[in-house]
Design a protein around this motif. Structure first.
Motif: not given
Length: 119
Positions: A87-98
């Motif tokens: 999303q934009g310049t970030v990845g959600i969540p920063e730590t990674g998800g399932m």
């Protein structure tokens, strides 16, 4: 997609057969970009179950994920762990998800995952 991409199904089948969680993949599905590593469904289910078991409010749902996966034919879903929705310049969540995505809903994909840097 009306018919799942056969090459993507083959990649998912190799992940399932090898019980490997090292294949990085990025997909576009439903307008979202998901990037991360694929895991075999059984490994993914186990990890989700562990997370739910540790939750005070969601523990009762862990049993749903403990049930063995049905193995009728080729894989129909991709199972991501250490994954992010871009999303934009970030990845959600920063730590990674399932995340679990239906292969038939993938409109584009590439090998490897994307990450962001401040530099």
């Amino acid at each position: 997609m009306s018919k799942p991409d056969e090459l993507l199904v083959d990649v998912a089948a190799l992940v399932e057969s090898g019980q490997s969680n090292q294949m990085s993949l990025t997909v576009v599905t439903g307008g979202a970009v998901i990037t991360g590593r694929l895991a075999p469904e059984a490994v993914w289910r186990q990890r989700v179950s562990e997370v739910l078991t540790d939750s005070d409010r969601l523990g009762e749902f862990s049993a749903v994920f403990d049930a063995p996966a049905k193995k009728d034919g080729p894989p129909t879903h991709l199972h991501f762990h250490v994954a992010r929705i871009l999303q934009g310049t970030v990845g959600i969540p920063e730590t990674g998800g399932m995340y679990r995505a239906a292969i038939e809903d993938v409109s584009a994909w590439t090998m490897g995952d994307f990450s962001y840097s401040d530099r």
